[in-house]
Design an enzyme around this catalytic site. Sequence first.
Site: not given
Ligand code: IMP
Length: 178
Positions: A100-101, A166, A153, A104
Amino acid sequence: MTQPYVIDQMISAKSIAARVEALADEIETTFAGTEKLLVVGLLRGSFVFIADLVRELDLPVEVDFIEASSYGDGMETSREVRILKDLRGTVEGRDVLIVEDIVDTGHTLARVSEFVAARKPARLKTIALLDKPARREVDFKADMIGFEIPDAFVVGYGIDYAQRNRNLPYIGCVRFTS
Ligand code: IMP
């Protein structure tokens, strides 16, 4: 439409490369002796990370991708995570690493690992390049993490804001100018 913003560098390309090398060593130790490691990238944000990571891995690997719904074009997560694209191959009895990138709120990786775990892999681990623990809404921690970052962010190295940025080789923080 997005408001005007600038990007401040947070993690340099050089630091990322060094960390990716160290993470690859950790993966090699974790999955030592694997017949073939199934490396599963989460589309689309992990595509740069996974490309660099697999090239540092001295293990037999197969690469596949899963797409899960999350942010859409905005900055807020949707919380309800749906699987939009499934894996091609089987998982049962395989060694699997989900890539995963960024973690959050944690909903996406928690849901995707649950989804993959239900298929009974032999070993399943998760790795995220970035972790924002301050934003966590579910009790989830990736097994391996590149960098812990504050609640900001970020974009670059595969990560977008409204499908832009990206292609930046570094991780930058979005700062709105108006
Ligand atoms: P989560 O489900 O809230 O943990 O979100 C995960 C996904 O939200 C990641 O795979 C990202 O695609 C996106 N995401 C979370 N934080 C950021 C950020 O700071 N910038 C861009 N995309 C984000």
